[in-house]
Write an enzyme that holds these catalytic residues in place. Sequence first.
Site, PDB file in Angstrom:
ATOM      1  N   CYS A 192      26.112  36.183  53.706  1.00 35.12           N
ATOM      2  CA  CYS A 192      25.396  37.311  54.747  1.00 35.12           C
ATOM      3  C   CYS A 192      25.317  36.784  56.011  1.00 35.12           C
ATOM      4  CB  CYS A 192      24.264  37.832  54.275  1.00 35.12           C
ATOM      5  SG  CYS A 192      23.875  39.286  55.222  1.00 35.12           S
ATOM      6  N   GLY A 221      43.702  46.285  52.360  1.00 37.84           N
ATOM      7  CA  GLY A 221      42.550  46.835  51.609  1.00 37.84           C
ATOM      8  C   GLY A 221      41.541  47.727  52.538  1.00 37.84           C
ATOM      9  N   GLU A 274      46.167  50.358  51.679  1.00 40.16           N
ATOM     10  CA  GLU A 274      45.227  50.791  50.748  1.00 40.16           C
ATOM     11  C   GLU A 274      45.911  51.259  49.506  1.00 40.16           C
ATOM     12  OE1 GLU A 274      41.831  50.145  49.817  1.00 40.16           O
ATOM     13  OE2 GLU A 274      42.502  51.215  47.968  1.00 40.16           O
ATOM     14  N   ASP A 302      25.308  38.916  44.269  1.00 41.69           N
ATOM     15  CA  ASP A 302      26.785  39.401  44.053  1.00 41.69           C
ATOM     16  C   ASP A 302      27.396  38.966  42.840  1.00 41.69           C
ATOM     17  OD1 ASP A 302      26.526  40.262  46.566  1.00 41.69           O
ATOM     18  OD2 ASP A 302      28.344  38.977  47.341  1.00 41.69           O
ATOM     19  N   ALA A 358      23.720  42.660  50.773  1.00 40.51           N
ATOM     20  CA  ALA A 358      22.654  41.548  50.897  1.00 40.51           C
ATOM     21  C   ALA A 358      21.377  42.251  50.567  1.00 40.51           C
ATOM     22  CB  ALA A 358      22.705  41.391  52.663  1.00 40.51           C
ATOM     23  N   HIS A 384      13.524  64.828  69.505  1.00 39.03           N
ATOM     24  CA  HIS A 384      14.542  65.412  70.029  1.00 39.03           C
ATOM     25  C   HIS A 384      14.548  64.837  71.457  1.00 39.03           C
ATOM     26  CE1 HIS A 384      17.474  68.515  71.646  1.00 39.03           C
ATOM     27  NE2 HIS A 384      16.618  68.742  72.858  1.00 39.03           N
TER      28      HIS A 384
HETATM   29  C1  LIG Z   1      32.694  39.838  55.826  1.00 38.09           C
HETATM   30  C2  LIG Z   1      31.556  40.184  55.135  1.00 38.09           C
HETATM   31  C3  LIG Z   1      30.776  41.146  55.742  1.00 38.09           C
HETATM   32  C4  LIG Z   1      29.709  41.471  54.816  1.00 38.09           C
HETATM   33  N1  LIG Z   1      28.899  42.448  55.656  1.00 38.09           N
HETATM   34  C5  LIG Z   1      27.667  43.061  55.027  1.00 38.09           C
HETATM   35  C6  LIG Z   1      26.717  43.920  55.502  1.00 38.09           C
HETATM   36  O1  LIG Z   1      26.960  44.287  56.609  1.00 38.09           O
HETATM   37  N2  LIG Z   1      25.456  44.187  54.872  1.00 38.09           N
HETATM   38  C7  LIG Z   1      25.394  43.850  53.595  1.00 38.09           C
HETATM   39  O2  LIG Z   1      24.627  44.270  53.064  1.00 38.09           O
HETATM   40  N3  LIG Z   1      26.162  43.231  52.971  1.00 38.09           N
HETATM   41  C8  LIG Z   1      27.217  42.338  53.789  1.00 38.09           C
HETATM   42  N4  LIG Z   1      28.053  41.603  52.884  1.00 38.09           N
HETATM   43  C9  LIG Z   1      27.820  41.248  51.590  1.00 38.09           C
HETATM   44  C10 LIG Z   1      26.831  39.967  51.698  1.00 38.09           C
HETATM   45  O3  LIG Z   1      27.059  38.987  52.275  1.00 38.09           O
HETATM   46  C11 LIG Z   1      26.362  39.732  50.018  1.00 38.09           C
HETATM   47  O4  LIG Z   1      26.290  40.744  49.416  1.00 38.09           O
HETATM   48  C12 LIG Z   1      25.253  38.725  49.969  1.00 38.09           C
HETATM   49  O5  LIG Z   1      25.520  37.499  50.623  1.00 38.09           O
HETATM   50  C13 LIG Z   1      25.197  38.346  48.667  1.00 38.09           C
HETATM   51  O6  LIG Z   1      23.896  37.410  48.669  1.00 38.09           O
HETATM   52  P1  LIG Z   1      24.078  36.661  47.330  1.00 38.09           P
HETATM   53  O7  LIG Z   1      22.637  35.925  47.550  1.00 38.09           O
HETATM   54  O8  LIG Z   1      24.192  37.106  45.946  1.00 38.09           O
HETATM   55  O9  LIG Z   1      25.241  35.302  47.565  1.00 38.09           O
HETATM   56  P2  LIG Z   1      25.680  34.311  48.681  1.00 38.09           P
HETATM   57  O10 LIG Z   1      25.067  34.965  50.028  1.00 38.09           O
HETATM   58  O11 LIG Z   1      26.807  34.457  48.627  1.00 38.09           O
HETATM   59  O12 LIG Z   1      25.055  33.163  48.593  1.00 38.09           O
HETATM   60  C14 LIG Z   1      25.147  32.204  47.458  1.00 38.09           C
HETATM   61  C15 LIG Z   1      24.932  30.788  47.944  1.00 38.09           C
HETATM   62  O13 LIG Z   1      24.850  29.849  46.926  1.00 38.09           O
HETATM   63  C16 LIG Z   1      25.351  28.797  47.287  1.00 38.09           C
HETATM   64  N5  LIG Z   1      26.063  28.172  46.075  1.00 38.09           N
HETATM   65  C17 LIG Z   1      26.957  28.740  45.109  1.00 38.09           C
HETATM   66  N6  LIG Z   1      27.116  27.673  44.335  1.00 38.09           N
HETATM   67  C18 LIG Z   1      26.583  26.768  44.422  1.00 38.09           C
HETATM   68  C19 LIG Z   1      25.913  25.706  43.541  1.00 38.09           C
HETATM   69  N7  LIG Z   1      26.733  25.439  42.410  1.00 38.09           N
HETATM   70  N8  LIG Z   1      25.061  24.813  44.008  1.00 38.09           N
HETATM   71  C20 LIG Z   1      24.532  25.168  44.947  1.00 38.09           C
HETATM   72  N9  LIG Z   1      24.679  26.135  45.847  1.00 38.09           N
HETATM   73  C21 LIG Z   1      25.573  27.067  45.594  1.00 38.09           C
HETATM   74  C22 LIG Z   1      26.466  29.023  48.638  1.00 38.09           C
HETATM   75  O14 LIG Z   1      26.654  27.987  49.285  1.00 38.09           O
HETATM   76  C23 LIG Z   1      25.807  30.244  49.054  1.00 38.09           C
HETATM   77  O15 LIG Z   1      24.900  29.801  50.103  1.00 38.09           O
HETATM   78  C24 LIG Z   1      29.188  41.139  53.837  1.00 38.09           C
HETATM   79  C25 LIG Z   1      30.054  40.205  52.927  1.00 38.09           C
HETATM   80  C26 LIG Z   1      31.284  39.667  53.892  1.00 38.09           C
HETATM   81  C27 LIG Z   1      32.098  38.617  53.083  1.00 38.09           C
END
Ligand SMILES: Cc1cc2nc3c(=O)[nH]c(=O)nc-3n(C[C@H](O)[C@H](O)[C@H](O)COP(=O)(O)OP(=O)(O)OC[C@H]3O[C@@H](n4cnc5c(N)ncnc54)[C@H](O)[C@@H]3O)c2cc1C
Length: 458
Positions: A43, A175, A198, A302, A310, A435
């Site tokens: 994020c 997509g 799409e 995720d 996020a 307003h």
């Molecule tokens: C282009 C894009 C735009 C987006 N825009 C939005 C938005 O506007 N609003 C919104 O709500 N969401 C948005 N999202 C989605 C949002 O980024 C994710 O839903 C969110 O980051 C998920 O959080 P998370 O903690 O599950 O995973 P992540 O943020 O992916 O964090 C996982 C972390 O785990 C670490 N990791 C993984 N495996 C290991 C391991 N084995 N050992 C140590 N560390 C590890 C990674 O390095 C990473 O830092 C967007 C995503 C993308 C790709």
Amino acid sequence: MAEHNFDVVILGGGSGGYAAALRSAQLGLSVALIERDKLGGTCLHRGCIPTKALLHSAEVADVTREAASVGINATLQGVDMPAVNRYRDGIVDRLFKGLTGLVASKPITVVSGEGRLVGQKSISVNGDVYTGKNLVLATGSYSKTLPGLEIAGRVITSEQALQLDFVPSKVIVLGGGVIGVEFASIWKSFGTDVTIIEGLPTLVPNEDASVSKAMERAYRKRGINFKTGVRFQGVQQSATGVVVTLENGETFDGELLLVAVGRGPNTAGFGYEENGITIDRGYVITNDRLQTSVPGVYAAGDIVPGLQLAHRGFQQGIFIAEEIAGLKPATIDELGIPKVTYSEPEIASVGLTEAKAAEIHGQENISVYEYNLGGNGKSQILGTTGFVKLIRKNNGPVIGIHMIGSRVGEQIGEAQLIVNWEAFPEEVASLVHAHPTQNEALGEAHLALAGKPLHAHA
Ligand SMILES: Cc1cc2nc3c(=O)[nH]c(=O)nc-3n(C[C@H](O)[C@H](O)[C@H](O)COP(=O)(O)OP(=O)(O)OC[C@H]3O[C@@H](n4cnc5c(N)ncnc54)[C@H](O)[C@@H]3O)c2cc1C
């Protein structure tokens, strides 16, 4: 090999993982947070924040281009992409510093390196073992591609798209979901010729059908090309561009192909299944208290099936910390999670779509009202069109709110309170909306659904 023991060991420092860490620390639990890259995850570094910064630059480009329509003489002289990127990186850097400072100010042990489960409650990082009374898995997601479609060269995902230091002349976006339409919006504003491909019958297919239709109208008007209900077959790259072929034989050429076909759970290779965690199609399966198949091991963000957002990850992280601390938090209602697509126009929604509401409650048991932003003064000032659509259970609460128009994302706060607090339109109608704001459109829609429209025909 050193052994370290904590109340909570968290794998992954993204939205889900760091929220779990902060709340656990607040609750007096000892915490280790393992991150292989940078705190903040997708994020902060590759998702929400950098894309929204680009969307803001894109908005400024549009406003400049259209300045004469509001009597301001200005000319858009160009888009300096390295400068746009510096602006974006400045925001990410400041937020990253803020987050690392915040985490450092708490009793949280941050461990740098890749972690792997080596027991049901133990994670090994660089030869050391971190054992928790509880574990939180929050390893996030990656950009998916299609079988046989290799990400290389001119075929890119959102990660590479964010690194571009030039404005491409022509892009094919594979997509039409959130990430695809947001990049299409950015590039179009920067002057790129964009075509979205799409496979499903509409753009933003997860939204209410009327929103998808309105989005298509808006994109058509903006000159963003799209093809829906068509399937990708293949892509050929040359030194100067790509040629994309669809299954129906049509071809499209461009400088780049952005693959935006969704995100897959990042769960392979970390010892999850070997240590008893049930995985289905890559996702970690949990109960509604976010506990995996192993007692005391939780999952957030995720990697858990559902909306990949996020703020869902933050809430799940908070929930898990409170669960571990024995606070028995209320379960998270996935349907109550607000969604915003930050394209131009924006889309914001919460609750049931009309189709889903009709399926669950019966069409005869719901009422639907669409308030056109044409009647909203602030939207007229901004020059935007769109609507606020409400769905209520007859004689019951509002169960879905769907909005489209410039900046409507900012209205999601009230919309989600209305749906999640199960407010009746009559109750919202008695609240005063300032307003002239776009927020009034929400008020007006509720007035109309309560049978007393002010600036609307109902
Ligand atoms: C282009 C894009 C735009 C987006 N825009 C939005 C938005 O506007 N609003 C919104 O709500 N969401 C948005 N999202 C989605 C949002 O980024 C994710 O839903 C969110 O980051 C998920 O959080 P998370 O903690 O599950 O995973 P992540 O943020 O992916 O964090 C996982 C972390 O785990 C670490 N990791 C993984 N495996 C290991 C391991 N084995 N050992 C140590 N560390 C590890 C990674 O390095 C990473 O830092 C967007 C995503 C993308 C790709």
